[in-house]
Design a protein around this motif. Structure first.
Motif, PDB file in Angstrom:
ATOM      1  N   TYR A 113      -2.612 -12.814  -6.637  1.00  0.00           N
ATOM      2  CA  TYR A 113      -2.065 -13.012  -8.147  1.00  0.00           C
ATOM      3  C   TYR A 113      -2.279 -11.379  -8.639  1.00  0.00           C
ATOM      4  O   TYR A 113      -3.873 -11.100  -8.107  1.00  0.00           O
ATOM      5  CB  TYR A 113      -3.113 -14.386  -9.386  1.00  0.00           C
ATOM      6  N   GLY A 114      -2.078 -10.873  -9.767  1.00  0.00           N
ATOM      7  CA  GLY A 114      -2.124  -9.642 -10.025  1.00  0.00           C
ATOM      8  C   GLY A 114      -1.579  -8.656  -9.330  1.00  0.00           C
ATOM      9  O   GLY A 114      -2.214  -7.291  -9.377  1.00  0.00           O
ATOM     10  N   THR A 115      -0.750  -8.994  -8.459  1.00  0.00           N
ATOM     11  CA  THR A 115      -0.307  -7.781  -7.698  1.00  0.00           C
ATOM     12  C   THR A 115       0.361  -6.856  -8.798  1.00  0.00           C
ATOM     13  O   THR A 115       1.210  -6.834  -9.660  1.00  0.00           O
ATOM     14  CB  THR A 115       0.525  -8.417  -7.380  1.00  0.00           C
ATOM     15  N   SER A 116       0.714  -6.021  -8.109  1.00  0.00           N
ATOM     16  CA  SER A 116       1.058  -4.552  -8.398  1.00  0.00           C
ATOM     17  C   SER A 116       2.605  -3.770  -7.850  1.00  0.00           C
ATOM     18  O   SER A 116       2.521  -3.375  -7.948  1.00  0.00           O
ATOM     19  CB  SER A 116       0.468  -3.166  -8.555  1.00  0.00           C
ATOM     20  N   LEU A 117       2.864  -4.751  -6.456  1.00  0.00           N
ATOM     21  CA  LEU A 117       4.103  -4.961  -6.217  1.00  0.00           C
ATOM     22  C   LEU A 117       4.411  -4.212  -5.401  1.00  0.00           C
ATOM     23  O   LEU A 117       5.093  -3.145  -5.249  1.00  0.00           O
ATOM     24  CB  LEU A 117       5.218  -4.993  -7.648  1.00  0.00           C
ATOM     25  N   GLN A 118       3.395  -3.241  -4.640  1.00  0.00           N
ATOM     26  CA  GLN A 118       2.927  -2.300  -4.429  1.00  0.00           C
ATOM     27  C   GLN A 118       3.856  -2.491  -3.105  1.00  0.00           C
ATOM     28  O   GLN A 118       4.395  -3.552  -2.172  1.00  0.00           O
ATOM     29  CB  GLN A 118       1.461  -1.646  -3.268  1.00  0.00           C
ATOM     30  N   GLU A 119       5.065  -1.527  -2.228  1.00  0.00           N
ATOM     31  CA  GLU A 119       5.550  -0.763  -1.718  1.00  0.00           C
ATOM     32  C   GLU A 119       5.347  -1.719   0.085  1.00  0.00           C
ATOM     33  O   GLU A 119       3.915  -0.953   0.379  1.00  0.00           O
ATOM     34  CB  GLU A 119       6.634   0.050  -0.984  1.00  0.00           C
ATOM     35  N   GLY A 120       5.793  -2.216   0.262  1.00  0.00           N
ATOM     36  CA  GLY A 120       5.160  -2.386   2.122  1.00  0.00           C
ATOM     37  C   GLY A 120       5.703  -3.010   2.958  1.00  0.00           C
ATOM     38  O   GLY A 120       6.756  -4.194   2.094  1.00  0.00           O
ATOM     39  N   PRO A 121       5.764  -3.603   4.380  1.00  0.00           N
ATOM     40  CA  PRO A 121       6.785  -4.408   4.834  1.00  0.00           C
ATOM     41  C   PRO A 121       6.260  -5.901   5.217  1.00  0.00           C
ATOM     42  O   PRO A 121       5.326  -6.215   4.235  1.00  0.00           O
ATOM     43  CB  PRO A 121       6.464  -4.338   6.718  1.00  0.00           C
ATOM     44  N   LEU A 122       7.559  -6.611   5.120  1.00  0.00           N
ATOM     45  CA  LEU A 122       7.645  -8.098   5.082  1.00  0.00           C
ATOM     46  C   LEU A 122       6.489  -8.748   6.129  1.00  0.00           C
ATOM     47  O   LEU A 122       7.205  -7.732   7.364  1.00  0.00           O
ATOM     48  CB  LEU A 122       9.220  -8.412   4.405  1.00  0.00           C
ATOM     49  N   SER A 123       7.160 -10.139   5.567  1.00  0.00           N
ATOM     50  CA  SER A 123       6.680 -10.781   7.319  1.00  0.00           C
ATOM     51  C   SER A 123       7.974 -11.125   7.828  1.00  0.00           C
ATOM     52  O   SER A 123       7.818 -11.465   9.006  1.00  0.00           O
ATOM     53  CB  SER A 123       6.101 -12.383   7.225  1.00  0.00           C
ATOM     54  N   PHE A 124       9.029 -10.930   7.775  1.00  0.00           N
ATOM     55  CA  PHE A 124      10.123 -10.835   8.501  1.00  0.00           C
ATOM     56  C   PHE A 124      10.883  -9.543   8.366  1.00  0.00           C
ATOM     57  O   PHE A 124      10.501  -8.357   7.404  1.00  0.00           O
ATOM     58  CB  PHE A 124      10.993 -11.810   7.853  1.00  0.00           C
ATOM     59  N   MET A 163       8.199  -2.171 -17.362  1.00  0.00           N
ATOM     60  CA  MET A 163       7.361  -1.112 -16.381  1.00  0.00           C
ATOM     61  C   MET A 163       6.767   0.088 -17.498  1.00  0.00           C
ATOM     62  O   MET A 163       6.886  -0.195 -19.122  1.00  0.00           O
ATOM     63  CB  MET A 163       8.585   0.144 -15.957  1.00  0.00           C
ATOM     64  N   SER A 164       5.313   0.729 -17.137  1.00  0.00           N
ATOM     65  CA  SER A 164       5.085   1.838 -18.252  1.00  0.00           C
ATOM     66  C   SER A 164       4.478   2.928 -16.481  1.00  0.00           C
ATOM     67  O   SER A 164       4.083   2.511 -15.690  1.00  0.00           O
ATOM     68  CB  SER A 164       3.414   0.986 -17.287  1.00  0.00           C
ATOM     69  N   GLY A 165       5.968   4.352 -17.304  1.00  0.00           N
ATOM     70  CA  GLY A 165       5.364   4.810 -15.976  1.00  0.00           C
ATOM     71  C   GLY A 165       6.373   4.160 -14.605  1.00  0.00           C
ATOM     72  O   GLY A 165       7.282   3.983 -14.785  1.00  0.00           O
ATOM     73  N   THR A 166       5.467   5.003 -13.906  1.00  0.00           N
ATOM     74  CA  THR A 166       6.738   3.870 -12.703  1.00  0.00           C
ATOM     75  C   THR A 166       5.592   3.077 -11.664  1.00  0.00           C
ATOM     76  O   THR A 166       6.062   2.361 -10.918  1.00  0.00           O
ATOM     77  CB  THR A 166       6.285   5.012 -11.477  1.00  0.00           C
ATOM     78  N   THR A 167       4.969   2.553 -12.422  1.00  0.00           N
ATOM     79  CA  THR A 167       4.556   1.018 -12.366  1.00  0.00           C
ATOM     80  C   THR A 167       4.262  -0.269 -12.959  1.00  0.00           C
ATOM     81  O   THR A 167       4.548  -0.168 -14.904  1.00  0.00           O
ATOM     82  CB  THR A 167       2.316   1.731 -12.880  1.00  0.00           C
ATOM     83  N   PRO A 168       5.067  -1.186 -11.939  1.00  0.00           N
ATOM     84  CA  PRO A 168       5.541  -2.025 -12.655  1.00  0.00           C
ATOM     85  C   PRO A 168       3.526  -3.589 -13.116  1.00  0.00           C
ATOM     86  O   PRO A 168       2.771  -2.989 -12.784  1.00  0.00           O
ATOM     87  CB  PRO A 168       5.884  -3.091 -11.721  1.00  0.00           C
ATOM     88  N   GLN A 169       3.967  -3.946 -14.752  1.00  0.00           N
ATOM     89  CA  GLN A 169       3.697  -3.985 -15.294  1.00  0.00           C
ATOM     90  C   GLN A 169       3.473  -5.703 -14.651  1.00  0.00           C
ATOM     91  O   GLN A 169       4.613  -6.601 -14.628  1.00  0.00           O
ATOM     92  CB  GLN A 169       3.516  -4.240 -16.530  1.00  0.00           C
ATOM     93  N   ILE A 170       2.255  -6.680 -15.397  1.00  0.00           N
ATOM     94  CA  ILE A 170       2.573  -7.964 -14.815  1.00  0.00           C
ATOM     95  C   ILE A 170       3.363  -8.658 -15.459  1.00  0.00           C
ATOM     96  O   ILE A 170       3.852  -8.576 -16.812  1.00  0.00           O
ATOM     97  CB  ILE A 170       0.811  -8.838 -15.056  1.00  0.00           C
TER      98      ILE A 170
END
Length: 579
Positions: A113-124, A163-170
């Protein structure tokens, strides 16, 4: 007139039919330059729908997630959760407008919880992903995803936020935003507003159960293990952990799988039974970490004291087998068979995680959920408890905190206010002095009790250090003791050294109050209680501060008024000359 009523009736019937057909079949929506997606579900909240084509030959799904009523300052996300039922563990597709004004679509694994939705690979695998913004209000994410093996039915989660700038907000954490999850079956086109619990595994004709685990009585999310099946599961209350097991009554052994999510290769995890106590000391631990060769190493470690470095060693009961795996690039799983100590099936359990430096496990954090990760487990009945109170040690920490907040944090400032603001009233002399002494002595006595509980906690927790909190506490005790001796050495008001004593008394007193308040907030950080307690103390400080401000103004008003009256009516000596 009758024909008009009939016509009106059929007109409304037609409208109801059209509306019903549209609600039940959202697949009529046409996407730009895309093949028709034959399956669709209107998601129950947040004005969203999911469209897809399922290809059973290679287990891929072409999807289009459509989210309406959006603007260029929003982000949207849709996710599958192969291992759980909510947000943590979800594998998300995200879209928002980046700094160049282009709509950017990417993948983001949700580890906490509290993720900022950072880009990364998924488990599939996600062979393709893209997005578009249409009608100036609809964000659509297009993707092809490779379904995890073993099922076509999964938990789905969807959201939007600002969004705040280019950062997704909670996103918001109330209303529809906490109900935007459900289940979806890509093969049958079935969807539910809330995830359902899968049925117990059915043995195949060969007598081997399929590789899955049930949720048991403790509401674990469904999870698929590699070539293993567990009948019972407990969702542990803190640290994103789960315990799955099979109990064999005939020989008193238990096959267990301890699963700890949100981990990396630089973490260690441990789960233990304590046959002789309730906390960490005496626990018999199963540990897993990556060794110097990069392999995940599982071993046993008896815990004999706080500050352990989890040295490998035999336990007080047999462990015929132990192993571990690192799954989905974010969870460590320890597999073991243990022979339960004789006489009981119910034991204290403790679980933890921490960082690894080189190949050495470092001490875990000593606040928050890390001091609440203990409870009980009954392997025969499946009953479990724990995580809320943290046992007798947590109660001692709570007592320590309450004693010091009441003494140093409330009584001490209150006693100082009595001395400063009551003595201005002539009628309050000498009552103000005795009230001041009573307040400060009470604060000191209760504070010494709180200090003593802190020393006891420290001696019981070798290796656990809160240096700032401890050092300020020792300083407070020393200064408070000096104030008590100052009372015994207090000169009379007309003594020539009284002015020096006053400076000393005021300086030490205000230093004690300032350090007390600072150390109480240090204690809040260590204890990490519910936020309401910290807010309550802040409310007390605001009240005392506001009261002091009003009384300070009133005191100066009285003092100035008296000086003016003295100037108008000066005292005279016997011969008429001014004194």
């Amino acid at each position: 007139m009758g024909n008009f009523i009939k016509s009106l009736f059929f007109f409304f019937l037609f409208l109801c039919f059209i509306a019903s057909s549209y609600a039940q079949n959202c697949s009529s929506y046409t996407f730009n330059n895309r093949n028709r997606l034959t399956n669709c579900n209107n998601l129950p909240v947040l004005n969203a729908s999911i469209h897809w084509n399922y290809h059973p030959s290679n287990r891929t799904v072409d999807i289009a997630y459509r989210h309406t009523a959006m603007t260029r300052s929003n982000w949207v996300a849709w996710a599958l959760n192969p291992t759980g039922q909510r947000m943590v563990g979800a594998q998300a597709l995200v879209a928002f407008f980046n700094s160049s004004g282009a709509l950017h679509a990417y993948t983001s694994p949700i580890a906490a919880y509290g993720t900022s939705l950072q880009e990364g690979p998924l488990s599939f695998e996600v062979p393709s992903i893209g997005a578009e913004f249409t009608n100036n209000q609809i964000m659509t994410i297009y993707a092809t995803i490779q379904l995890p093996e073993g099922s076509t039915r999964f938990t789905q989660v969807w959201q939007h936020g600002d969004m705040s700038g280019t950062t997704p907000q909670i996103h918001l954490t109330d209303g529809d935003h906490v109900m935007s999850f459900g289940s979806i079956d890509f093969a049958t086109a079935d969807a539910a507003s809330q995830p359902s619990t899968p049925p117990p595994p059915t043995p195949t004709t060969g007598g081997t159960a399929p590789p899955t685990t049930t949720t048991g009585e403790n509401n674990c999310p469904p999870y698929t293990f590699s070539n293993r099946v567990y009948r019972d599961c407990s969702s542990l209350p803190v640290l994103n952990s789960f315990l799955h097991w099979n109990y064999h009554q005939d020989n008193g052994t238990v096959d267990i799988a301890y699963r700890h999510t949100g981990m990396t290769r630089s973490n260690w995890v441990a789960w233990s039974l304590n046959p002789t106590g309730q906390g960490m000391v005496g626990a018999q631990a199963l540990v897993a970490l990556f060794n110097s060769s990069g392999a995940l190493h599982a071993y046993t470690s008896p815990i004999t004291a706080y500050g352990t470095s989890l040295q490998e060693g035999p336990l007080s009961f047999e462990v015929p087998s132990i192993g571990a795996e690192f799954a989905n690039n974010d969870q460590m799983i320890i597999y073991a068979t243990i022979a339960l100590p004789r006489g009981s099936t119910s034991f204290a359990q403790v679980w933890q995680h921490g960082d690894v430096t080189g190949t050495t496990p470092q001490i875990h954090p000593t606040n928050g959920d890390h001091v609440r990760s203990l409870g009980t487990i009954d392997f025969a009945t499946g009953a479990s408890s724990g995580g809320a109170s943290g046992g007798s040690r947590q109660r001692k920490r709570n007592v320590h905190g309450v004693l010091n907040v009441v003494s140093w944090g409330i009584l001490m400032p209150l006693g100082a206010m009595v001395a400063r603001y009551m003595k201005v009233f002539k009628s309050a002399n000498p009552a103000w002095f005795y009230l001041h002494v009573a307040c400060q002595c009470s604060a000191y006595i209760v504070g010494v009790a709180g200090w003593g509980t802190g020393l006891k906690l420290g001696s019981d927790s070798a290796g656990v250090e809160h240096n700032t909190h401890r050092n300020i506490g020792i300083t407070l005790f020393a200064l408070g003791t000096l104030q008590v001796f100052a009372l015994l050495l207090r000169p009379k008001p007309d003594h020539k050294y009284r002015s020096y004593w006053n400076i000393y008394h005021y300086a030490i007193g205000y230093a004690v109050i300032s350090l007390s308040i600072a150390n109480i907030f240090e204690g809040f950080d260590v204890l990490d209680p519910a936020k309401k307690w910290k807010r309550a103390y802040i409310g007390v400080l605001i009240f005392l501060g506001a009261t002091a401000l009003v009384l300070e103004a009133f005191t100066w008003f009285i003092v100035v008024k008296r000086k003016r009256e003295s100037a108008k009516h000066p005292q005279h000596n016997g011969n008429g000359v001014h004194a």
